[in-house]
Structure formats: structure tokens, C-alpha cells
Design a protein around this motif. Structure first.
Motif, PDB file in Angstrom:
ATOM      1  N   LYS A 466       0.826  -1.214   0.000  1.00 32.86           N
ATOM      2  CA  LYS A 466       0.000   0.000   0.000  1.00 32.86           C
ATOM      3  C   LYS A 466       0.860   1.264   0.000  1.00 32.86           C
ATOM      4  CE  LYS A 466      -3.890  -2.337   0.392  1.00 32.86           C
ATOM      5  NZ  LYS A 466      -4.908  -2.341  -0.676  1.00 32.86           N
ATOM      6  N   LYS A 467       2.175   1.061  -0.195  1.00 35.67           N
ATOM      7  CA  LYS A 467       3.132   2.171  -0.238  1.00 35.67           C
ATOM      8  C   LYS A 467       3.188   2.935   1.082  1.00 35.67           C
ATOM      9  CE  LYS A 467       3.033   2.812  -5.250  1.00 35.67           C
ATOM     10  NZ  LYS A 467       2.500   1.465  -5.519  1.00 35.67           N
ATOM     11  N   ILE A 468       3.106   2.182   2.176  1.00 38.05           N
ATOM     12  CA  ILE A 468       3.264   2.724   3.523  1.00 38.05           C
ATOM     13  C   ILE A 468       4.637   2.304   4.045  1.00 38.05           C
ATOM     14  CG2 ILE A 468       2.391   2.678   5.890  1.00 38.05           C
ATOM     15  CD1 ILE A 468      -0.399   2.171   4.736  1.00 38.05           C
ATOM     16  N   ARG A 469       5.385   3.257   4.554  1.00 43.87           N
ATOM     17  CA  ARG A 469       6.731   2.976   5.060  1.00 43.87           C
ATOM     18  C   ARG A 469       6.610   2.236   6.396  1.00 43.87           C
ATOM     19  NH1 ARG A 469      10.814   5.968   8.076  1.00 43.87           N
ATOM     20  NH2 ARG A 469      12.903   5.435   7.310  1.00 43.87           N
ATOM     21  N   VAL A 470       7.301   1.099   6.490  1.00 47.92           N
ATOM     22  CA  VAL A 470       7.238   0.271   7.693  1.00 47.92           C
ATOM     23  C   VAL A 470       8.626   0.194   8.318  1.00 47.92           C
ATOM     24  CG1 VAL A 470       6.599  -1.970   8.658  1.00 47.92           C
ATOM     25  CG2 VAL A 470       5.403  -1.102   6.639  1.00 47.92           C
ATOM     26  N   MET A 471       8.747   0.735   9.528  1.00 48.85           N
ATOM     27  CA  MET A 471       9.994   0.602  10.286  1.00 48.85           C
ATOM     28  C   MET A 471       9.908  -0.680  11.098  1.00 48.85           C
ATOM     29  SD  MET A 471      10.831   4.482  11.544  1.00 48.85           S
ATOM     30  CE  MET A 471       9.197   4.858  12.114  1.00 48.85           C
ATOM     31  N   MET A 472      10.682  -1.675  10.700  1.00 51.78           N
ATOM     32  CA  MET A 472      10.615  -2.999  11.321  1.00 51.78           C
ATOM     33  C   MET A 472      11.703  -3.121  12.378  1.00 51.78           C
ATOM     34  SD  MET A 472      10.028  -5.192   7.802  1.00 51.78           S
ATOM     35  CE  MET A 472       9.923  -6.766   8.657  1.00 51.78           C
ATOM     36  N   LEU A 473      11.251  -3.234  13.647  1.00 56.61           N
ATOM     37  CA  LEU A 473      12.202  -3.347  14.751  1.00 56.61           C
ATOM     38  C   LEU A 473      12.703  -4.788  14.856  1.00 56.61           C
ATOM     39  CD1 LEU A 473      13.577  -2.004  17.223  1.00 56.61           C
ATOM     40  CD2 LEU A 473      11.601  -2.753  18.581  1.00 56.61           C
ATOM     41  N   THR A 474      13.947  -5.017  14.534  1.00 60.26           N
ATOM     42  CA  THR A 474      14.546  -6.343  14.635  1.00 60.26           C
ATOM     43  C   THR A 474      16.059  -6.225  14.639  1.00 60.26           C
ATOM     44  OG1 THR A 474      14.770  -8.503  13.597  1.00 60.26           O
ATOM     45  CG2 THR A 474      14.390  -6.646  12.128  1.00 60.26           C
ATOM     46  N   LEU A 475      16.685  -7.072  15.403  1.00 55.94           N
ATOM     47  CA  LEU A 475      18.144  -7.101  15.439  1.00 55.94           C
ATOM     48  C   LEU A 475      18.710  -8.065  14.403  1.00 55.94           C
ATOM     49  CD1 LEU A 475      18.722  -7.132  19.325  1.00 55.94           C
ATOM     50  CD2 LEU A 475      18.879  -5.186  17.760  1.00 55.94           C
ATOM     51  N   PHE A 480      15.208  -9.872   8.461  1.00 51.29           N
ATOM     52  CA  PHE A 480      14.645  -8.694   7.798  1.00 51.29           C
ATOM     53  C   PHE A 480      14.797  -8.810   6.287  1.00 51.29           C
ATOM     54  CE2 PHE A 480      15.692  -4.645   5.737  1.00 51.29           C
ATOM     55  CZ  PHE A 480      14.458  -4.024   5.823  1.00 51.29           C
ATOM     56  N   LEU A 481      16.002  -9.175   5.833  1.00 50.52           N
ATOM     57  CA  LEU A 481      16.245  -9.278   4.395  1.00 50.52           C
ATOM     58  C   LEU A 481      15.397 -10.370   3.758  1.00 50.52           C
ATOM     59  CD1 LEU A 481      20.124  -8.815   4.311  1.00 50.52           C
ATOM     60  CD2 LEU A 481      18.363  -7.161   3.628  1.00 50.52           C
ATOM     61  N   LYS A 482      15.163 -11.443   4.511  1.00 53.35           N
ATOM     62  CA  LYS A 482      14.330 -12.525   3.984  1.00 53.35           C
ATOM     63  C   LYS A 482      12.909 -12.037   3.732  1.00 53.35           C
ATOM     64  CE  LYS A 482      12.825 -17.254   5.016  1.00 53.35           C
ATOM     65  NZ  LYS A 482      12.860 -18.371   6.012  1.00 53.35           N
ATOM     66  N   ILE A 483      12.381 -11.255   4.651  1.00 48.50           N
ATOM     67  CA  ILE A 483      11.029 -10.710   4.485  1.00 48.50           C
ATOM     68  C   ILE A 483      11.017  -9.664   3.378  1.00 48.50           C
ATOM     69  CG2 ILE A 483       9.202  -9.366   5.611  1.00 48.50           C
ATOM     70  CD1 ILE A 483       9.993 -10.728   8.242  1.00 48.50           C
ATOM     71  N   GLN A 484      12.050  -8.825   3.339  1.00 47.16           N
ATOM     72  CA  GLN A 484      12.109  -7.771   2.328  1.00 47.16           C
ATOM     73  C   GLN A 484      12.129  -8.350   0.914  1.00 47.16           C
ATOM     74  OE1 GLN A 484      15.743  -5.377   1.945  1.00 47.16           O
ATOM     75  NE2 GLN A 484      14.468  -3.512   2.129  1.00 47.16           N
ATOM     76  N   LYS A 485      12.805  -9.477   0.737  1.00 44.00           N
ATOM     77  CA  LYS A 485      12.878 -10.105  -0.585  1.00 44.00           C
ATOM     78  C   LYS A 485      11.537 -10.674  -1.032  1.00 44.00           C
ATOM     79  CE  LYS A 485      17.803 -11.321  -0.341  1.00 44.00           C
ATOM     80  NZ  LYS A 485      18.786 -12.427  -0.248  1.00 44.00           N
ATOM     81  N   GLU A 486      10.631 -10.924  -0.069  1.00 44.20           N
ATOM     82  CA  GLU A 486       9.303 -11.418  -0.440  1.00 44.20           C
ATOM     83  C   GLU A 486       8.452 -10.332  -1.084  1.00 44.20           C
ATOM     84  OE1 GLU A 486       7.112 -14.223   2.101  1.00 44.20           O
ATOM     85  OE2 GLU A 486       8.695 -13.909   3.594  1.00 44.20           O
ATOM     86  N   ALA A 487       8.793  -9.071  -0.792  1.00 44.58           N
ATOM     87  CA  ALA A 487       8.045  -7.960  -1.384  1.00 44.58           C
ATOM     88  C   ALA A 487       8.492  -7.776  -2.839  1.00 44.58           C
ATOM     89  CB  ALA A 487       8.280  -6.688  -0.589  1.00 44.58           C
ATOM     90  N   SER A 488       7.633  -7.209  -3.633  1.00 45.41           N
ATOM     91  CA  SER A 488       7.990  -6.933  -5.028  1.00 45.41           C
ATOM     92  C   SER A 488       9.104  -5.888  -5.068  1.00 45.41           C
ATOM     93  CB  SER A 488       6.762  -6.435  -5.791  1.00 45.41           C
ATOM     94  OG  SER A 488       6.265  -5.246  -5.197  1.00 45.41           O
ATOM     95  N   PRO A 489       9.942  -5.889  -6.095  1.00 41.39           N
ATOM     96  CA  PRO A 489      11.077  -4.971  -6.150  1.00 41.39           C
ATOM     97  C   PRO A 489      10.694  -3.504  -5.980  1.00 41.39           C
ATOM     98  CG  PRO A 489      11.266  -6.635  -7.859  1.00 41.39           C
ATOM     99  CD  PRO A 489       9.920  -6.824  -7.243  1.00 41.39           C
ATOM    100  N   GLU A 490       9.557  -3.097  -6.526  1.00 44.68           N
ATOM    101  CA  GLU A 490       9.166  -1.694  -6.430  1.00 44.68           C
ATOM    102  C   GLU A 490       8.653  -1.302  -5.033  1.00 44.68           C
ATOM    103  OE1 GLU A 490       5.665  -4.003  -8.195  1.00 44.68           O
ATOM    104  OE2 GLU A 490       7.849  -3.944  -8.388  1.00 44.68           O
ATOM    105  N   CYS A 491       8.415  -2.320  -4.181  1.00 46.66           N
ATOM    106  CA  CYS A 491       7.899  -2.037  -2.829  1.00 46.66           C
ATOM    107  C   CYS A 491       8.937  -2.290  -1.736  1.00 46.66           C
ATOM    108  CB  CYS A 491       6.661  -2.886  -2.550  1.00 46.66           C
ATOM    109  SG  CYS A 491       5.246  -2.518  -3.614  1.00 46.66           S
TER     110      CYS A 491
END
Length: 617
Positions: A466-475, A480-491
Motif C-alpha cells: 500500500k506504499k506505507i513505510r514500515v519501520m521494522m524493529l529487529t536485530l 529482515f532481508l528474507k522478508i524484504q525479498k518477499e516484497a515486489s522490487p518496487e515495494c
């Protein structure tokens, strides 16, 4: 204008009505302090306490669905309307205590009475059979005529499902007459000089026990007993026998002895056959949906309807009277742990389908003991296999029962038993949908804790679409990168990793999936709104911020038989994971909902919930 003696003089006093016991308490204390022989009030108070316990214990037994499910006469549950209507069921105890106090004014003392007199028992029994039973039968039939039924007895018959408290639910005139019926044998025995302390206690408590038994809605007699001794059918009534009176109204009028219905030709012809069917305990009613819950802590375990149905009908809060009962609840916890059998907690009907709540006998803290992991999974697995064998269509896992570290959100059971017919559901898809639909449409940025959890991942991926910026709290950069790769490249650039709460000082929308301490909450700016899916929910320390409760949904208005609040939820409101299982069942979906949340299905599940009348809270 209300009919004379149809309402209670203290009907508007609420809990203050118990002050009417004050004079009895004062007199009892005065006699004890001064050492006088006037012990009448003390006996009255003890009797009232014991009678109240009889009704409470019998009601608790009736609500132990794990013991009584197959022997219930009326299978529906007691709903909130009936519970509220019968809230002051104990008015008759106050009335009879006051009448007893007046009657005892003519008795100097009870200390001169013998503890036991066998003649008194015989006299009381004869007077009960010869006077009380026919008198009650005749009066009861009169109450079923036009004026008396409309203005007095119809209130008693307004309760659909019988329970022991229903026995005390009636008008003032009805209980005045019942007092005469109950008092006649005692009065006669005392006038004949054969009264005793044990007769006074015994007769009244047995009278109450028999009334509670008839109203218990649970068949306690074996049909084999009546087949072996047929004459007993006419000497003692059964819960089935009395329930038929409430179902069909113009039959089975007796007090305890059906022989008077035989004499009056008002015996219901279905009484014995129905009693045989129910007492066989072979109920074939199978729920379509099961919600597999667990207990939170020792105190909240007393919120169960078989402990106190009145307390269970309101959102859970710790009450002062619960604290002295903590040792008993702790002992029950140990017994449940040793017994280790999933038990039926409550049920309701929705759209003609039976929904039940089963409870795993494990408490919240036990889920965090490494040594308990295997045992808990075994109990959950046994519950799933039992539901599968019974023919249950959907079983939904509650809160910690679907913990990712425990069983992978239910994946463990589906993988181990690939041929399951019951659909295992964690319900988190609807939980995510509820949280996401709480977020205002104009929000451009959110702060997410518990970001790499099952729910956190789904929420983050949905919001970035939905083009909402999400600050993901994680160490964990790897997670984090695994979840980020699930998103489409433009998101993908909408997902941002942060490692401290300080990074969200300017963000006013926090989604909490991991516990936040007061110090961590301090970093939120004034006016921040906290959405949450963390169990247990965080404590709201900030007065300048707002805190949302755990994700929940209100069941449709046509739900029937629901009379228990789900933990701290309002009446008719259930946790979103519970509602998710309900929707899965109503839709007839054939897939398991376990493991990771399918982000594409969040809107699908939300629309299905709206279609079936579930509404967000």
C-alpha cells in the motif's frame, strides 16, 4: 400496573439487598458475645449459606460440559439474556430467612432441641407426601391458568434452558406459596414435639437438592434403575421429567413425585422414553467448529462458567473475592496438569452450526518452559485427532497453542497427519486483517515491533504494497532481508530495518507484536496510537497516548446460547483468531491455515467475515 406481589420489595437495591441479613448477623453476634442462649439467627444464617452453596455447586456441575455434554436434556446453552434475567435468583433465600426469623420469635431457643429424632423424620416424610406434594401440585396447576400464569408464572417459564438458578427465579407470590409447601412438614413435626436440629437442616437441604437436581438439565438417573424398579418412576422425578414441563407447560406438574401427575392425569406420555434416550449418554451431536483455547493464569481460571457463571458472563477482571480462592484454583491447576485431558469449556450456535471451545489443561507460563513443549504439543495433537475422529470440520488454535516456536503455527500437526479431515486453522489471517483495517487510511508510516513474527511479516508485506513505510524493529538483519525479498522490487524500499525504539520518535502509529517496557514506550511521541497483537497485551503507561486492545471481532447478532465472555473481551466479542476459525467454517474452505500467513488472502478473509455479519470492535 404490576400485579400484587409480582415483584420483590428489594428488587431495586442491587447488591445492597444483602444488608437485609444485617439484623440477623447483628443478633447472632450479640448472642455470641453475651453468651446468651438465643442461637436462632445463627442457624438461619448457616442455613442460608449452605442453601446458597447447594445451588452454586449444582449449577457448577451443570456447567461442566466435559462431564455432562452427552446427558444434557436441552442441548442449547444459557445466553446472556437469561443470565441477566436470573441474576437475582437468590431473592427467595432472603425472603425465607426473614420469614424464618419471624417464625423463630415464638421459639425461645433451639439449644433445647435434640440433634436427632427419628420420629420427626417419619412425621416430616408423611406430611411431605400427604400435604406438601398434593398442595404444590394443585397450586402449580392453578398457576398455569390465565391470570396467574400471565402475571406471575410466565416469568419463571421465560427461561429457555433450565439450570439450578432457574429454580429460584420467580415472583414474590410464587415463593411465598413455595415457603408454605416447604414449611408444612417442618412445622408439623415441631408442633408434634418431634423436631430436631438435623431435621431442620436435613429436610431443607434435601428439598433444595431435589429442586436443583430437577432443574439441572443433566440426566442423572440410569434408565436401568427404573426398568429394574418400575415403581420408582412414580416416587422420584428426573431432570428429563421436569424439563418436559418447561417445554410443553401443561404436563408434569408434580413437586418431586410423579404419582400425583398420574392421579391428576397430567403425566406426559414421553417422559420415560425420553429419559431412557438421554440417560443412555449417546448424544450424536458433533460440533462443526472447535476453538482450542488455554488458560492464561491461575486467577483467570476462575473465570470459567463452571466456577461462576455470573462472573464468566462478564469480561474478566480480578475481583477481591477471588483472591482467597487462589490456593484452591492452584490445586485444581495441578490436578488438571496431572489429568492432562482436553475438556469442553463452552459452546454456542451460529447459523445452525454448533461451535465449541475446548481447553488444553495448560497455563500461560507453562508454554515458556522448555520441558513442557513436548507435553503441550501432545495435548494439542490429541485434541486434533479427537476432533478428526468425531467429525469436526474446523479446529482453530488459540494464542499460545499456535506459537511458532512451539509447533510452527500448527504446521507440525498437519505435516505429521497429512490425511486429517478436520481443517486446522491458526486464524491469524483475520487477526492481521483486523489490525490492518484499524490503521487510518491516511497513515504514511508505521513502527512495527515483533516484525519478523508470523503476524509481523504479513502486516509489513501488506502495508508496503500500500506504499506505507514500515519501520521494522529487529536485530536480525538476516530475517529482515528474507522478508524484504518477499516484497515486489518496487515495494522493497518501503521496508526499513531499525534496531531501537528511538528511531520511531516521530511516528504516531505503533503496531506492537512484542512486549514494550515503560522505558521503550517513552520514546513514542505524544498522541501515538498503539495497535497490538502481543500476548499478553502491553500495559498502557502513557496517558498522552491511546492503546488499542487485542484484535477482536463481534459475532453476528443471531448467535444463540452464548453466555460466556472470552477472557477480557466484551459480551459477544471473540479474539480475531477465534473469529478467523468461525469464518473458515462458515465459508466451508477446505484448506488448512497453518504456518506463514498468505498475504494475498488477508482481504479475502476480511470480506468473508463482513459477509457473515462479523464486525470489528
Amino acid at each position: 400496573m404490576a400485579a400484587p406481589l409480582s415483584s420483590w420489595p428489594w428488587g431495586n437495591l442491587g447488591a445492597y439487598k444483602y444488608l437485609l441479613y444485617g439484623p440477623l448477623v447483628t443478633e447472632a453476634l450479640h448472642s455470641w458475645v453475651n453468651g446468651t442462649s438465643n442461637d436462632r439467627c445463627l442457624h438461619l444464617l448457616i442455613l442460608c449459606g449452605l442453601r446458597g452453596l447447594v445451588y452454586h455447586f449444582r449449577t457448577s456441575f451443570s456447567n461442566m460440559l466435559f462431564l455432562t455434554r452427552t446427558r444434557r436434556v436441552i442441548t442449547d446453552g444459557v445466553d446472556f439474556k437469561q443470565i441477566d434475567r436470573e441474576w437475582d435468583w437468590d431473592n427467595f433465600l432472603i425472603l425465607q430467612a426473614l420469614i424464618g426469623a419471624i417464625a423463630f420469635c415464638f421459639v425461645p431457643s433451639l439449644r433445647g432441641l435434640p440433634f436427632w429424632d427419628f420420629r420427626g423424620c417419619i412425621v416430616a416424610l408423611l406430611l411431605h407426601v400427604g400435604v406438601s406434594e398434593p398442595l404444590f401440585y394443585w397450586v402449580h396447576r392453578c398457576y398455569h391458568t390465565g391470570y396467574l400464569f400471565t402475571n406471575y408464572h410466565s416469568l419463571h417459564h421465560s427461561s429457555k434452558v433450565l439450570r439450578p438458578f432457574t429454580a429460584g427465579f420467580g415472583t414474590l407470590l410464587e415463593h411465598l406459596m413455595l415457603g408454605v409447601v416447604m414449611g408444612a412438614p417442618l412445622r408439623g413435626a415441631f408442633l408434634m414435639g418431634s423436631g430436631s436440629i438435623s431435621l431442620m437442616y436435613g429436610y431443607i437441604l434435601v428439598f433444595d437438592s431435589l429442586r436443583c437436581m430437577g432443574y439441572s438439565n443433566v440426566e442423572v438417573f440410569s434408565h436401568g434403575l427404573f426398568e429394574a424398579l418400575p415403581f420408582l418412576r412414580y416416587l422420584i422425578y428426573t431432570p428429563t421429567y421436569h424439563s418436559l414441563h418447561h417445554i410443553e407447560k401443561n404436563s408434569n406438574f408434580c413437586l418431586f413425585m410423579p404419582i400425583y401427575d398420574v392421579f391428576g392425569r397430567t403425566l406426559n406420555s414421553k417422559s420415560w422414553q425420553l429419559q431412557k434416550e438421554i440417560s443412555s449418554g449417546k448424544s450424536k451431536q458433533v460440533p462443526d467448529f472447535v476453538f482450542l483455547a488455554h488458560v492464561i493464569d491461575v486467577i483467570s481460571s476462575m473465570h470459567a462458567p463452571f466456577v461462576s457463571q455470573s462472573c464468566g458472563s462478564e469480561p474478566f477482571v480480578t475481583k477481591l473475592f477471588m483472591l482467597p480462592l487462589w490456593p484452591l484454583a492452584f490445586l485444581v491447576m495441578l490436578l488438571m496438569w496431572a489429568w492432562s485431558k482436553t475438556f469442553l469449556f463452552t459452546f454456542y450456535n451460529l447459523r445452525g452450526r454448533l461451535h465449541q471451545t475446548w481447553v488444553v489443561p495448560r497455563y500461560g507460563f507453562q508454554y515458556f518452559l522448555p520441558s513442557a513443549k513436548s507435553g503441550i504439543n501432545n495435548q494439542i495433537e490429541l485434541a486434533i485427532l479427537r476432533a478428526d475422529k468425531m467429525g469436526v470440520k474446523v479446529l482453530s488454535l488459540a494464542a499460545l497453542n499456535k506459537n511458532e516456536a512451539l509447533n510452527g503455527g500448527g504446521t507440525l500437526f498437519v505435516s505429521k497427519h497429512p490425511n486429517l479431515k478436520v481443517r486446522v486453522v491458526h486464524g491469524n489471517t483475520l487477526t492481521a486483517a483486523v489490525i490492518l483495517n484499524e490503521i487510518p487510511k491516511d497513515v504514511k508510516e508505521v513502527f512495527l515491533t515483533g516484525a519478523t513474527s508470523k503476524l509481523g511479516r504479513a502486516i509489513a508485506l501488506y502495508l508496503c504494497r500500500k506504499k506505507i513505510r514500515v519501520m521494522m524493529l529487529t536485530l536480525s538483519t538476516e530475517r529482515f532481508l528474507k522478508i524484504q525479498k518477499e516484497a515486489s522490487p518496487e515495494c522493497q524500499h518501503y521496508l526499513v530495518q531499525v534496531t531501537k525504539c528511538q528511531a520511531a520518535q516521530s511516528c504516531k502509529t505503533w503496531i506492537v507484536g512484542k512486549w514494550l517496557s515503560p522505558r521503550e514506550q517513552h520514546w513514542a511521541s505524544s498522541g501515538t496510537h498503539f495497535h497490538q497483537f502481543v500476548v499478553p497485551p502491553i500495559i498502557g503507561f502513557r496517558r498522552d497516548c491511546t492503546y488499542w486492545k487485542l484484535a477482536a471481532m463481534r459475532l453476528p447478532q443471531d448467535v444463540q446460547g452464548l453466555g460466556t465472555c472470552e477472557y477480557t473481551m466484551e459480551r459477544g466479542v471473540v479474539h480475531a483468531c477465534h473469529a478467523g476459525g468461525v469464518v473458515h467454517c462458515l465459508e466451508g474452505w477446505s484448506h488448512h491455515e497453518v504456518g506463514a500467513i498468505a498475504v494475498d488472502r488477508i482481504d479475502v478473509v476480511w470480506r468473508a467475515a463482513m459477509k457473515h455479519g462479523l464486525t470489528p470492535v
